[in-house]
Write a protein that holds these residues in place. Structure first.
Motif, PDB file in Angstrom:
ATOM      1  N   ILE A  27       0.858  -1.380  -0.010  1.00 25.65           N
ATOM      2  CA  ILE A  27      -0.035   0.085   0.021  1.00 25.65           C
ATOM      3  C   ILE A  27       0.824   1.208  -0.032  1.00 25.65           C
ATOM      4  CG2 ILE A  27      -1.426   1.446   1.359  1.00 25.65           C
ATOM      5  CD1 ILE A  27      -3.025  -1.370   2.308  1.00 25.65           C
ATOM      6  N   GLU A  28       1.870   1.264   0.939  1.00 27.43           N
ATOM      7  CA  GLU A  28       2.931   2.307   0.766  1.00 27.43           C
ATOM      8  C   GLU A  28       3.629   2.757  -0.540  1.00 27.43           C
ATOM      9  OE1 GLU A  28       3.200   4.760   3.498  1.00 27.43           O
ATOM     10  OE2 GLU A  28       1.402   3.692   4.221  1.00 27.43           O
ATOM     11  N   ARG A  29       3.911   1.679  -0.983  1.00 26.71           N
ATOM     12  CA  ARG A  29       4.585   1.432  -2.325  1.00 26.71           C
ATOM     13  C   ARG A  29       3.793   2.280  -3.459  1.00 26.71           C
ATOM     14  NH1 ARG A  29       6.166  -3.738  -2.983  1.00 26.71           N
ATOM     15  NH2 ARG A  29       7.456  -3.507  -1.166  1.00 26.71           N
ATOM     16  N   ASN A  30       2.624   1.860  -3.449  1.00 29.87           N
ATOM     17  CA  ASN A  30       1.513   2.120  -4.297  1.00 29.87           C
ATOM     18  C   ASN A  30       1.322   3.720  -3.885  1.00 29.87           C
ATOM     19  OD1 ASN A  30       1.477  -0.294  -5.852  1.00 29.87           O
ATOM     20  ND2 ASN A  30      -0.228  -0.817  -4.650  1.00 29.87           N
ATOM     21  N   LYS A  31       1.155   4.058  -2.936  1.00 26.68           N
ATOM     22  CA  LYS A  31       0.822   5.667  -2.785  1.00 26.68           C
ATOM     23  C   LYS A  31       2.048   6.359  -3.380  1.00 26.68           C
ATOM     24  CE  LYS A  31      -1.883   5.587   1.314  1.00 26.68           C
ATOM     25  NZ  LYS A  31      -1.793   5.618   2.840  1.00 26.68           N
ATOM     26  N   GLU A  32       3.211   5.956  -2.934  1.00 27.15           N
ATOM     27  CA  GLU A  32       4.377   6.485  -3.549  1.00 27.15           C
ATOM     28  C   GLU A  32       4.420   6.874  -5.143  1.00 27.15           C
ATOM     29  OE1 GLU A  32       8.304   5.286  -1.982  1.00 27.15           O
ATOM     30  OE2 GLU A  32       7.347   5.421   0.109  1.00 27.15           O
ATOM     31  N   ILE A  33       4.135   5.550  -5.836  1.00 21.87           N
ATOM     32  CA  ILE A  33       4.233   5.942  -7.183  1.00 21.87           C
ATOM     33  C   ILE A  33       3.005   6.765  -7.464  1.00 21.87           C
ATOM     34  CG2 ILE A  33       3.542   4.265  -8.986  1.00 21.87           C
ATOM     35  CD1 ILE A  33       4.796   1.970  -7.590  1.00 21.87           C
ATOM     36  N   MET A  34       1.735   6.664  -6.993  1.00 22.22           N
ATOM     37  CA  MET A  34       0.808   7.735  -7.360  1.00 22.22           C
ATOM     38  C   MET A  34       1.042   9.227  -7.140  1.00 22.22           C
ATOM     39  SD  MET A  34      -1.545   5.684  -8.841  1.00 22.22           S
ATOM     40  CE  MET A  34      -2.717   6.936  -9.181  1.00 22.22           C
ATOM     41  N   ASP A  35       1.770   9.465  -6.042  1.00 22.06           N
ATOM     42  CA  ASP A  35       2.206  10.665  -5.693  1.00 22.06           C
ATOM     43  C   ASP A  35       3.319  11.215  -6.682  1.00 22.06           C
ATOM     44  OD1 ASP A  35       0.695  10.463  -3.480  1.00 22.06           O
ATOM     45  OD2 ASP A  35       1.995  10.294  -2.030  1.00 22.06           O
ATOM     46  N   ARG A  36       4.109  10.087  -7.251  1.00 20.86           N
ATOM     47  CA  ARG A  36       5.248  10.797  -8.159  1.00 20.86           C
ATOM     48  C   ARG A  36       4.286  10.873  -9.382  1.00 20.86           C
ATOM     49  NH1 ARG A  36       9.231   6.095  -6.611  1.00 20.86           N
ATOM     50  NH2 ARG A  36       9.857   6.924  -4.730  1.00 20.86           N
ATOM     51  N   LYS A  37       3.555  10.262  -9.931  1.00 20.65           N
ATOM     52  CA  LYS A  37       2.658  10.461 -11.036  1.00 20.65           C
ATOM     53  C   LYS A  37       1.959  11.718 -11.019  1.00 20.65           C
ATOM     54  CE  LYS A  37       2.112   5.744 -12.459  1.00 20.65           C
ATOM     55  NZ  LYS A  37       1.331   4.542 -12.826  1.00 20.65           N
ATOM     56  N   LYS A  38       1.355  12.127  -9.946  1.00 22.01           N
ATOM     57  CA  LYS A  38       0.529  13.329  -9.615  1.00 22.01           C
ATOM     58  C   LYS A  38       1.592  14.578  -9.890  1.00 22.01           C
ATOM     59  CE  LYS A  38      -3.156  11.519  -6.887  1.00 22.01           C
ATOM     60  NZ  LYS A  38      -3.636  11.339  -5.681  1.00 22.01           N
ATOM     61  N   GLN A  39       2.748  14.524  -8.911  1.00 18.95           N
ATOM     62  CA  GLN A  39       3.731  15.482  -9.301  1.00 18.95           C
ATOM     63  C   GLN A  39       4.154  15.617 -10.609  1.00 18.95           C
ATOM     64  OE1 GLN A  39       4.801  17.482  -6.730  1.00 18.95           O
ATOM     65  NE2 GLN A  39       3.587  16.361  -5.150  1.00 18.95           N
ATOM     66  N   LYS A  40       4.290  14.630 -11.295  1.00 16.20           N
ATOM     67  CA  LYS A  40       4.802  15.070 -12.677  1.00 16.20           C
ATOM     68  C   LYS A  40       3.739  15.630 -13.670  1.00 16.20           C
ATOM     69  CE  LYS A  40       7.887  11.214 -13.117  1.00 16.20           C
ATOM     70  NZ  LYS A  40       8.261  10.058 -13.720  1.00 16.20           N
ATOM     71  N   LYS A  41       2.317  15.409 -13.288  1.00 18.31           N
ATOM     72  CA  LYS A  41       1.494  15.952 -13.985  1.00 18.31           C
ATOM     73  C   LYS A  41       1.221  17.621 -13.755  1.00 18.31           C
ATOM     74  CE  LYS A  41      -1.676  11.887 -14.740  1.00 18.31           C
ATOM     75  NZ  LYS A  41      -2.976  11.135 -14.758  1.00 18.31           N
ATOM     76  N   LYS A  42       1.466  17.864 -12.634  1.00 24.38           N
ATOM     77  CA  LYS A  42       1.470  19.335 -12.131  1.00 24.38           C
ATOM     78  C   LYS A  42       2.333  19.892 -12.720  1.00 24.38           C
ATOM     79  CE  LYS A  42      -0.857  18.621  -7.500  1.00 24.38           C
ATOM     80  NZ  LYS A  42      -0.621  18.693  -6.059  1.00 24.38           N
ATOM     81  N   LYS A  43       3.623  19.542 -13.032  1.00 23.50           N
ATOM     82  CA  LYS A  43       4.714  20.319 -13.813  1.00 23.50           C
ATOM     83  C   LYS A  43       4.266  20.603 -15.076  1.00 23.50           C
ATOM     84  CE  LYS A  43       8.111  18.923 -10.475  1.00 23.50           C
ATOM     85  NZ  LYS A  43       9.478  18.385 -10.168  1.00 23.50           N
TER      86      LYS A  43
END
Length: 43
Positions: A27-43
């Motif tokens: 669960i923690e690993r998946n959260k990190e992956i999703m957070d990184r994807k969201k950060q990339k989309k914001k840029k």
């Protein structure tokens, strides 16, 4: 008795505890992956 340090659930054996902790780590690993994807989309 062994206790999960994420959710404080109790287990009779270390094997049961380790199997359970795998769920949290996934669960923690998946959260990190999703957070990184969201950060990339914001840029």
């Amino acid at each position: 008795m062994h206790q999960c340090y994420y959710c404080e659930q109790l287990f009779d054996s270390k094997d049961d505890l380790y199997k359970h902790v795998d769920v949290h780590s996934d669960i923690e690993r998946n959260k990190e992956i999703m957070d990184r994807k969201k950060q990339k989309k914001k840029k």
